[in-house]
Design a protein around this motif. Structure first.
Motif, PDB file in Angstrom:
ATOM      1  N   ASP A  19      -6.580 115.314  71.951  1.00  0.00           N
ATOM      2  CA  ASP A  19      -7.310 114.943  70.745  1.00  0.00           C
ATOM      3  C   ASP A  19      -7.256 116.129  69.776  1.00  0.00           C
ATOM      4  O   ASP A  19      -7.519 117.265  70.152  1.00  0.00           O
ATOM      5  N   TYR A  20      -6.894 115.875  68.538  1.00  0.00           N
ATOM      6  CA  TYR A  20      -6.696 116.954  67.583  1.00  0.00           C
ATOM      7  C   TYR A  20      -7.957 117.781  67.365  1.00  0.00           C
ATOM      8  O   TYR A  20      -7.884 118.965  67.046  1.00  0.00           O
ATOM      9  N   ARG A  21      -9.144 117.180  67.563  1.00  0.00           N
ATOM     10  CA  ARG A  21     -10.394 117.938  67.398  1.00  0.00           C
ATOM     11  C   ARG A  21     -10.478 119.082  68.393  1.00  0.00           C
ATOM     12  O   ARG A  21     -10.948 120.169  68.066  1.00  0.00           O
ATOM     13  N   PHE A  22      -9.997 118.848  69.615  1.00  0.00           N
ATOM     14  CA  PHE A  22     -10.024 119.903  70.623  1.00  0.00           C
ATOM     15  C   PHE A  22      -9.006 120.990  70.300  1.00  0.00           C
ATOM     16  O   PHE A  22      -9.264 122.176  70.494  1.00  0.00           O
ATOM     17  N   SER A  23      -7.852 120.579  69.793  1.00  0.00           N
ATOM     18  CA  SER A  23      -6.851 121.570  69.390  1.00  0.00           C
ATOM     19  C   SER A  23      -7.359 122.423  68.232  1.00  0.00           C
ATOM     20  O   SER A  23      -7.152 123.635  68.204  1.00  0.00           O
ATOM     21  N   PHE A  24      -8.045 121.781  67.271  1.00  0.00           N
ATOM     22  CA  PHE A  24      -8.604 122.547  66.151  1.00  0.00           C
ATOM     23  C   PHE A  24      -9.701 123.495  66.621  1.00  0.00           C
ATOM     24  O   PHE A  24      -9.817 124.627  66.141  1.00  0.00           O
ATOM     25  N   ALA A  25     -10.530 123.057  67.565  1.00  0.00           N
ATOM     26  CA  ALA A  25     -11.576 123.934  68.104  1.00  0.00           C
ATOM     27  C   ALA A  25     -10.947 125.127  68.821  1.00  0.00           C
ATOM     28  O   ALA A  25     -11.413 126.265  68.690  1.00  0.00           O
ATOM     29  N   ASN A  26      -9.885 124.869  69.562  1.00  0.00           N
ATOM     30  CA  ASN A  26      -9.170 125.941  70.247  1.00  0.00           C
ATOM     31  C   ASN A  26      -8.586 126.922  69.227  1.00  0.00           C
ATOM     32  O   ASN A  26      -8.633 128.141  69.420  1.00  0.00           O
ATOM     33  N   GLU A  27      -8.061 126.398  68.142  1.00  0.00           N
ATOM     34  CA  GLU A  27      -7.499 127.248  67.089  1.00  0.00           C
ATOM     35  C   GLU A  27      -8.588 128.085  66.412  1.00  0.00           C
ATOM     36  O   GLU A  27      -8.376 129.266  66.112  1.00  0.00           O
ATOM     37  N   ARG A  28      -9.756 127.505  66.190  1.00  0.00           N
ATOM     38  CA  ARG A  28     -10.862 128.272  65.594  1.00  0.00           C
ATOM     39  C   ARG A  28     -11.298 129.398  66.511  1.00  0.00           C
ATOM     40  O   ARG A  28     -11.613 130.505  66.051  1.00  0.00           O
ATOM     41  N   GLU A  85      -4.630 125.466  75.393  1.00  0.00           N
ATOM     42  CA  GLU A  85      -3.855 124.347  74.833  1.00  0.00           C
ATOM     43  C   GLU A  85      -3.026 123.669  75.928  1.00  0.00           C
ATOM     44  O   GLU A  85      -2.962 122.440  76.007  1.00  0.00           O
TER      45      GLU A  85
END
Length: 122
Positions: A19-28, A85
């Motif tokens: 889910d892209y939300r988890f990838s964005f959280a990981n990136e933050r 990731e």
């Protein structure tokens, strides 16, 4: 049709897209590690740039230690991002990081060094 190659392959080469939300959280979280590294780098430069009246090579050693901690922080941040990731893509539990304790210990040593120098020079 152009095939998109994503780097690093060992992260993106297996599993399913999370889910892209988890990838964005990981990136933050990765960016927070980078900000911390930049703050440590700025502290190291500041310690070296200003005359703090520390005895001998303590000031240069402290500045060098802060710069090494900054480099370590950047490496830890990237490694944590990649491992998290990859785990998300494989639907596995997120990995633990023991390097965070090393970084914390380095910051504590730097802080204690400054505290001791200030207390002993008074």
């Amino acid at each position: 049709m152009v095939r998109e190659e994503r780097w690093p392959r060992w992260v993106y080469g297996s599993g399913d897209e999370p889910d892209y939300r988890f990838s964005f959280a990981n990136e933050r979280t990765f960016l927070a590690w980078i900000r911390t590294g930049l703050a440590l780098l700025a502290a190291g430069v500041a310690v070296d740039a200003f005359d703090l009246s520390f005895p001998g090579g303590v000031q240069r050693g402290l500045a060098s230690a802060l710069v090494v901690l900054a480099l370590t922080t950047a490496v830890i941040g990237w490694t944590r991002w990649a491992r998290a990731e990859r785990a998300m893509r494989r639907n596995k539990p997120l990995p633990a990081s023991h390097l965070s304790a090393l970084l914390s210990a380095g910051v504590v040593v730097a802080a204690v060094t400054v505290l001791l120098v200030v207390l002993l020079s008074s």
